[in-house]
Structures are given as structure tokens and as C-alpha cells.
Design an enzyme around this catalytic site. Structure first.
Site, PDB file in Angstrom:
ATOM      1  N   SER A  24     -26.505 -18.739  43.472  1.00 54.22           N
ATOM      2  CA  SER A  24     -25.220 -18.283  44.010  1.00 54.22           C
ATOM      3  C   SER A  24     -24.997 -16.790  43.799  1.00 54.22           C
ATOM      4  O   SER A  24     -24.033 -16.225  44.320  1.00 54.22           O
ATOM      5  CB  SER A  24     -24.070 -19.063  43.367  1.00 54.22           C
ATOM      6  OG  SER A  24     -24.070 -18.848  41.968  1.00 54.22           O
ATOM      7  N   GLY A  25     -25.885 -16.132  43.048  1.00 54.95           N
ATOM      8  CA  GLY A  25     -25.711 -14.703  42.785  1.00 54.95           C
ATOM      9  C   GLY A  25     -26.251 -13.853  43.924  1.00 54.95           C
ATOM     10  O   GLY A  25     -26.732 -14.369  44.941  1.00 54.95           O
ATOM     11  N   PHE A  26     -26.173 -12.541  43.744  1.00 54.34           N
ATOM     12  CA  PHE A  26     -26.641 -11.632  44.800  1.00 54.34           C
ATOM     13  C   PHE A  26     -28.152 -11.680  44.963  1.00 54.34           C
ATOM     14  O   PHE A  26     -28.665 -11.775  46.078  1.00 54.34           O
ATOM     15  CB  PHE A  26     -26.189 -10.199  44.498  1.00 54.34           C
ATOM     16  CG  PHE A  26     -24.734  -9.950  44.767  1.00 54.34           C
ATOM     17  CD1 PHE A  26     -24.016 -10.740  45.665  1.00 54.34           C
ATOM     18  CD2 PHE A  26     -24.073  -8.902  44.141  1.00 54.34           C
ATOM     19  CE1 PHE A  26     -22.671 -10.500  45.928  1.00 54.34           C
ATOM     20  CE2 PHE A  26     -22.728  -8.649  44.396  1.00 54.34           C
ATOM     21  CZ  PHE A  26     -22.026  -9.445  45.285  1.00 54.34           C
ATOM     22  N   ALA A  27     -28.878 -11.591  43.859  1.00 51.21           N
ATOM     23  CA  ALA A  27     -30.340 -11.649  43.969  1.00 51.21           C
ATOM     24  C   ALA A  27     -30.767 -13.055  44.387  1.00 51.21           C
ATOM     25  O   ALA A  27     -31.666 -13.225  45.226  1.00 51.21           O
ATOM     26  CB  ALA A  27     -30.982 -11.260  42.634  1.00 51.21           C
ATOM     27  N   CYS A 159     -34.568  -2.868  39.400  1.00 53.02           N
ATOM     28  CA  CYS A 159     -34.484  -2.139  40.671  1.00 53.02           C
ATOM     29  C   CYS A 159     -34.631  -0.631  40.471  1.00 53.02           C
ATOM     30  O   CYS A 159     -35.376   0.030  41.201  1.00 53.02           O
ATOM     31  CB  CYS A 159     -33.194  -2.480  41.409  1.00 53.02           C
ATOM     32  SG  CYS A 159     -31.728  -2.393  40.389  1.00 53.02           S
ATOM     33  N   ASN A 338     -31.958  -2.597  46.449  1.00 54.30           N
ATOM     34  CA  ASN A 338     -32.065  -3.107  45.073  1.00 54.30           C
ATOM     35  C   ASN A 338     -32.218  -4.619  44.996  1.00 54.30           C
ATOM     36  O   ASN A 338     -32.896  -5.138  44.110  1.00 54.30           O
ATOM     37  CB  ASN A 338     -30.850  -2.695  44.241  1.00 54.30           C
ATOM     38  CG  ASN A 338     -29.534  -3.076  44.882  1.00 54.30           C
ATOM     39  OD1 ASN A 338     -29.247  -2.638  45.995  1.00 54.30           O
ATOM     40  ND2 ASN A 338     -28.737  -3.878  44.216  1.00 54.30           N
TER      41      ASN A 338
HETATM   42  N1  NAP Z   1     -28.381  -7.314  41.568  1.00 54.73           N
HETATM   43  C1  NAP Z   1     -29.452  -6.538  41.539  1.00 54.73           C
HETATM   44  O1  NAP Z   1     -29.511  -5.491  42.194  1.00 54.73           O
HETATM   45  C2  NAP Z   1     -30.639  -6.918  40.698  1.00 54.73           C
HETATM   46  C3  NAP Z   1     -31.827  -6.172  40.851  1.00 54.73           C
HETATM   47  C4  NAP Z   1     -32.929  -6.486  40.051  1.00 54.73           C
HETATM   48  C5  NAP Z   1     -32.832  -7.511  39.133  1.00 54.73           C
HETATM   49  N2  NAP Z   1     -31.661  -8.197  38.990  1.00 54.73           N
HETATM   50  C6  NAP Z   1     -31.601  -9.250  37.976  1.00 54.73           C
HETATM   51  O2  NAP Z   1     -31.478 -10.490  38.614  1.00 54.73           O
HETATM   52  C7  NAP Z   1     -30.669 -11.356  37.808  1.00 54.73           C
HETATM   53  C8  NAP Z   1     -29.518 -11.873  38.666  1.00 54.73           C
HETATM   54  O3  NAP Z   1     -28.755 -10.759  39.076  1.00 54.73           O
HETATM   55  P1  NAP Z   1     -27.567 -10.892  40.120  1.00 54.73           P
HETATM   56  O4  NAP Z   1     -27.127  -9.529  40.419  1.00 54.73           O
HETATM   57  O5  NAP Z   1     -27.964 -11.801  41.217  1.00 54.73           O
HETATM   58  O6  NAP Z   1     -26.471 -11.623  39.202  1.00 54.73           O
HETATM   59  P2  NAP Z   1     -25.255 -12.526  39.679  1.00 54.73           P
HETATM   60  O7  NAP Z   1     -24.860 -12.170  41.067  1.00 54.73           O
HETATM   61  O8  NAP Z   1     -24.218 -12.398  38.608  1.00 54.73           O
HETATM   62  O9  NAP Z   1     -25.825 -14.010  39.678  1.00 54.73           O
HETATM   63  C9  NAP Z   1     -26.167 -14.682  38.496  1.00 54.73           C
HETATM   64  C10 NAP Z   1     -26.554 -16.115  38.827  1.00 54.73           C
HETATM   65  O10 NAP Z   1     -26.965 -16.773  37.631  1.00 54.73           O
HETATM   66  C11 NAP Z   1     -26.249 -18.015  37.496  1.00 54.73           C
HETATM   67  N3  NAP Z   1     -26.069 -18.249  36.062  1.00 54.73           N
HETATM   68  C12 NAP Z   1     -25.320 -17.538  35.180  1.00 54.73           C
HETATM   69  N4  NAP Z   1     -25.443 -18.022  33.939  1.00 54.73           N
HETATM   70  C13 NAP Z   1     -26.292 -19.085  34.030  1.00 54.73           C
HETATM   71  C14 NAP Z   1     -26.820 -20.011  33.091  1.00 54.73           C
HETATM   72  N5  NAP Z   1     -26.477 -19.953  31.789  1.00 54.73           N
HETATM   73  N6  NAP Z   1     -27.675 -20.963  33.526  1.00 54.73           N
HETATM   74  C15 NAP Z   1     -28.020 -21.042  34.835  1.00 54.73           C
HETATM   75  N7  NAP Z   1     -27.537 -20.211  35.778  1.00 54.73           N
HETATM   76  C16 NAP Z   1     -26.687 -19.225  35.374  1.00 54.73           C
HETATM   77  C17 NAP Z   1     -24.949 -17.798  38.259  1.00 54.73           C
HETATM   78  O11 NAP Z   1     -24.437 -18.999  38.790  1.00 54.73           O
HETATM   79  P3  NAP Z   1     -23.517 -20.033  37.966  1.00 54.73           P
HETATM   80  O12 NAP Z   1     -22.821 -19.232  36.916  1.00 54.73           O
HETATM   81  O13 NAP Z   1     -22.624 -20.638  38.998  1.00 54.73           O
HETATM   82  O14 NAP Z   1     -24.483 -21.040  37.399  1.00 54.73           O
HETATM   83  C18 NAP Z   1     -25.432 -16.937  39.425  1.00 54.73           C
HETATM   84  O15 NAP Z   1     -25.970 -17.753  40.445  1.00 54.73           O
HETATM   85  C19 NAP Z   1     -30.194 -10.515  36.603  1.00 54.73           C
HETATM   86  O16 NAP Z   1     -31.004 -10.773  35.487  1.00 54.73           O
HETATM   87  C20 NAP Z   1     -30.376  -9.104  37.081  1.00 54.73           C
HETATM   88  O17 NAP Z   1     -30.626  -8.192  36.038  1.00 54.73           O
HETATM   89  C21 NAP Z   1     -30.578  -7.941  39.773  1.00 54.73           C
END
Ligand code: NAP
Length: 374
Positions: A24-27, A159, A338
Site C-alpha cells: 500500500s506504500g509508494f514503493a 534512491c 526515486n
Molecule cells: N519512497 C521512496 O522514494 C523510496 C526509495 C527507495 C527506497 N525506499 C524504501 O522502501 C521502503 C518503503 O518505502 P515507501 O516510501 O513505500 O514507504 P510507505 O509509503 O510508508 O509504505 C510502507 C509500507 O509498509 C507497510 N508496513 C509498515 N509497517 C509494516 C509492518 N510492521 N509489517 C508489514 N508491513 C508494514 C505499510 O502498510 P501497512 O502499514 O498498511 O501494513 C506500507 O504498505 C522503505 O524502507 C524506504 O526506505 C523508498
């Protein structure tokens, strides 16, 4: 049909099952978009605790009409490849469970990017499963393709680190960054490795880097119009960059008014003269066979150097440079999306390599033009 052709045909038609924890998150949303269109993947599970039971299109409107519904991460299905797009600390906590559920684990967080427990002590809050660090392979195929084939755990890069590394690695390998750097003994550019270069990196990033949860600083009212230094020193991605370049860099990050995009400007002050020909040789040598890196340096028109708009929504990295002889400086530009090349796209690319698929499978599409703010 010869054996190789038969093997290629098998690779093209083979299908694996995949799951996404944190869908459900962005990535995670980008992973769902990519895997949904991947010719070799059947997407069977996407987890979210908050949205369990809801359709994935209810959270990601670009995926409206898909049947898959979010499920709880506590009820993982067995799959061939499991992608985890969760906040830092979750994958290391559940790594046994995740590796039991899948043959290949591809983690998008920072949990397995660094090589040693000591680095996690220094840059993060330690590590709870350090025995897995030596098992994990860094995802960026441009840097680590040869080790992905046998990988059981793949750590997708940060990123900002990805943008920076793609800009600087060719200079490190050509010896322009000095003798400290990995590959500096490779004098294919014709010159001797230099003693060392000062490298200053300034990255501008979009708001999606903060994740879907965001926070006060990410609300539209606060973020709109911003050009805000948010990590002037000590950004954690510095560790990843230094690990792969083999030398220290001075790294600063700005939050700017984009949704997607990371744009790295790297100022390199080599310890000796560098020619433009030497630079072209280094960058062409590094990237002419790379499917997702495009050299954009000079030329005419508006788009003469890399910029995030031109790669938004794609797995491309645009890399370019300019020589500043008067100041004995090389300035390098690198632009990525990113959540694509900097995250989900890189993760799928690495999985393609690990699973023996066509490297570009599910990823070879251009972005939009013209387009508004990425
Ligand atoms: N955004 C970027 O540009 C980017 C770039 C490179 C790497 N990343 C990395 O990718 C990862 C995700 O980033 P994001 O930006 O997509 O974050 P996000 O939008 O906050 O999404 C986080 C996801 O993880 C789930 N989650 C949270 N706690 C959890 C748990 N304890 N068990 C299982 N699921 C859990 C959340 O859903 P629920 O809480 O509903 O379960 C949600 O689907 C991070 O580690 C980030 O550092 C992100």
C-alpha cells in the site's frame, strides 16, 4: 532450435509467483504496477495491515479494475519471489519468515544494503539479523550484476545513493576519483590513478521519498514550493555511496517541490588534469551496454542535461557531465525517479537478473512527454 535459443525461449515464457509486503506504500504501489504488467510474473499477494480486504485499486487508483485485494502480512503465501517495501527495520526482524516463504527475497529498505554490522551500528541503530548481511547482494545491476544470479536476498539501493553512484562510479573506475577508489587500479583511460579527489554531492528529492505516511513536513501546504536542505550532513545514504565508491564523499540533500525524482549534482575536483575525451571514454565504457542508463551531456534544445521530469515513471537513469577546466572541476548530473530506478524498478531489474529473465522484462517503457511536475 539450439540449446541457448531453447533456454532463452524457456526464460521468456517461464512464470514465477510473486508477493509484495508493504504493497500500500509508494514503493510498494510501483512494485504492484510493474509486477502487474510483467510478462514472467503472476502477482499473487500484496499486504497491508491498514487496507487488508480492500482492492489494490482502492489505494492506488492507477490500478483500478485489478482483482487483487490486500491481505495481512501475518498470512504470507509461499511464492517464488517476495518483495518487501516496508520501513527500515521490518525485514531484518522478519527475515527468517520471509526467506521461508520465498526462494528469493528482494528488500527495498535499507536493512541489507550495508556489508557489516559495524556499519549499521555507525549509521543506523544496529542490526538484529547480522548473520544475513553477508548473504545479501546489492541490487544495482550496473554495479553488481555478476553477483545477482546466485542471490537469495537482494537489497535494493537507496534512491539518493543510486543517483549518486550511477553518476560517480564510472569516474571511480577510470581512476578520476583517485587511488582510494574501487577500480582505481584500472587505468583503461590511459592515465595513472590520481591520489584522491574532493567530491561534493548535492541531491534534490521529491516528496514521495518520504513514503505514503509522510508527516507534518510532507503535507501539501508545508511542502509546496519548498527548496529545503533536510540532511546537510550525515545522511545515511552516504554509507552506501562510500561502500561502493571506496572513498568518502561530502553529501547534502534538499527536499524540493516535486512528487517524484532524485537529481544528483556531483562536484568532483580531481587531483590532476582530466580531458573531456577521458570523461566520454569513462561514461561510454560504463554505460553503452546498459539498458537503463542514458548519457545526456550537452547537445542542443531544452533537455541538455539529466532532469527528473524526463525519467518520471520509468526505470531509466539519465547521466551527464560537464568539464570546468578553469576551476579544475568535473560536474556530474544524474536523474532518476526515486520510486522507480531508485526503488521498485531497480528491485524488479535485479530480480530479472537473478531469475534469469530478460533483464528489461516489464520495465522497458518510456515516460510521458510533455508532463507536469513529476
Ligand atoms: N519512497 C521512496 O522514494 C523510496 C526509495 C527507495 C527506497 N525506499 C524504501 O522502501 C521502503 C518503503 O518505502 P515507501 O516510501 O513505500 O514507504 P510507505 O509509503 O510508508 O509504505 C510502507 C509500507 O509498509 C507497510 N508496513 C509498515 N509497517 C509494516 C509492518 N510492521 N509489517 C508489514 N508491513 C508494514 C505499510 O502498510 P501497512 O502499514 O498498511 O501494513 C506500507 O504498505 C522503505 O524502507 C524506504 O526506505 C523508498
Amino acid at each position: 532450435m539450439g540449446t541457448t535459443a531453447a533456454a532463452d525461449a524457456d526464460a521468456e515464457t517461464e512464470t514465477v509467483t510473486a508477493g509484495v509486503v508493504g504493497g500500500s506504500g509508494f514503493a510498494g504501489g510501483e512494485l504492484l504496477r510493474l509486477l502487474d504488467g510483467h510478462p514472467n510474473v503472476e502477482l499473487v499477494q500484496a499486504t497491508s495491515r491498514e487496507y487488508a480486504g480492500k482492492s489494490i485499486g482502492g489505494v492506488h487508483p492507477n490500478l483500478r479494475g485489478r482483482e487483487l485485494r490486500f491481505s495481512e502480512p501475518s498470512a504470507l503465501e509461499s511464492v517464488d519471489v517476495l518483495f518487501t517495501a516496508t520501513p527500515h527495520g521490518i525485514t531484518m526482524e522478519h527475515v527468517e519468515e520471509y526467506t521461508d516463504a520465498a526462494d528469493l527475497l528482494v528488500d527495498l529498505s535499507a536493512d541489507f544494503r550495508l556489508a557489516t554490522e559495524g556499519q549499521y551500528d555507525e549509521w543506523y541503530d544496529g542490526h538484529t539479523a547480522p548473520e544475513y548481511l553477508e548473504v545479501a547482494e546489492y541490487a544495482l545491476p550496473e554495479l553488481n550484476r555478476e553477483n545477482l544470479g546466485d542471490a537469495d536476498i537482494i537489497a535494493s539501493g537507496g534512491c539518493n545513493a543510486t543517483a549518486t553512484l550511477l553518476g560517480l562510479k564510472p569516474l571511480a573506475d577510470a581512476g578520476v576519483l583517485g587511488s582510494e577508489a574501487q577500480g582505481a587500479s584500472d587505468t583503461s583511460s590511459g592515465g595513472e590513478p590520481r591520489d584522491g579527489a574532493d567530491v561534493v554531492v548535492d541531491v534534490k528529492v521529491g516528496s514521495s521519498e518520504g513514503g505514503a505516511g509522510g508527516g507534518a513536513a510532507s503535507s501539501h501546504a508545508e511542502r509546496s514550493g519548498v527548496v529545503r536542505p533536510y540532511a546537510p550532513t550525515g545522511h545515511r545514504h552516504e554509507a552506501e555511496i562510500e561502500q561502493w565508491l571506496g572513498l568518502s564523499v561530502s553529501f547534502t540533500c534538499h527536499a524540493v517541490d516535486m512528487v517524484r525524482g532524485a537529481s544528483a549534482t556531483c562536484h568532483v575536483f580531481p587531483d590532476g588534469p582530466v580531458s573531456k575525451k577521458e570523461l566520454w571514454t569513462a561514461y561510454r565504457g560504463a554505460y553503452e551496454a546498459e539498458p537503463f542508463v542514458r548519457l545526456v551531456a550537452g547537445g542542443s534544445g531544452s533537455y541538455r542535461y539529466p532532469e527528473p521530469k524526463a525519467v518520471a515513471g520509468t526505470n531509466y537513469a539519465d547521466v551527464g557531465f560537464e568539464l570546468d577546466p578553469g576551476n579544475e572541476r568535473v560536474v556530474v548530473f544524474s536523474a532518476i525517479d526515486n520510486v522507480m530506478k531508485g526503488s521498485a524498478g531497480q528491485a524488479v531489474h535485479a530480480a530479472n537478473v537473478a531469475l534469469g529473465f530478460e533483464e528489461t522484462a516489464g520495465l522497458e517503457f518510456a515516460g510521458l512527454h510533455p508532463v507536469g511536475s513529476p
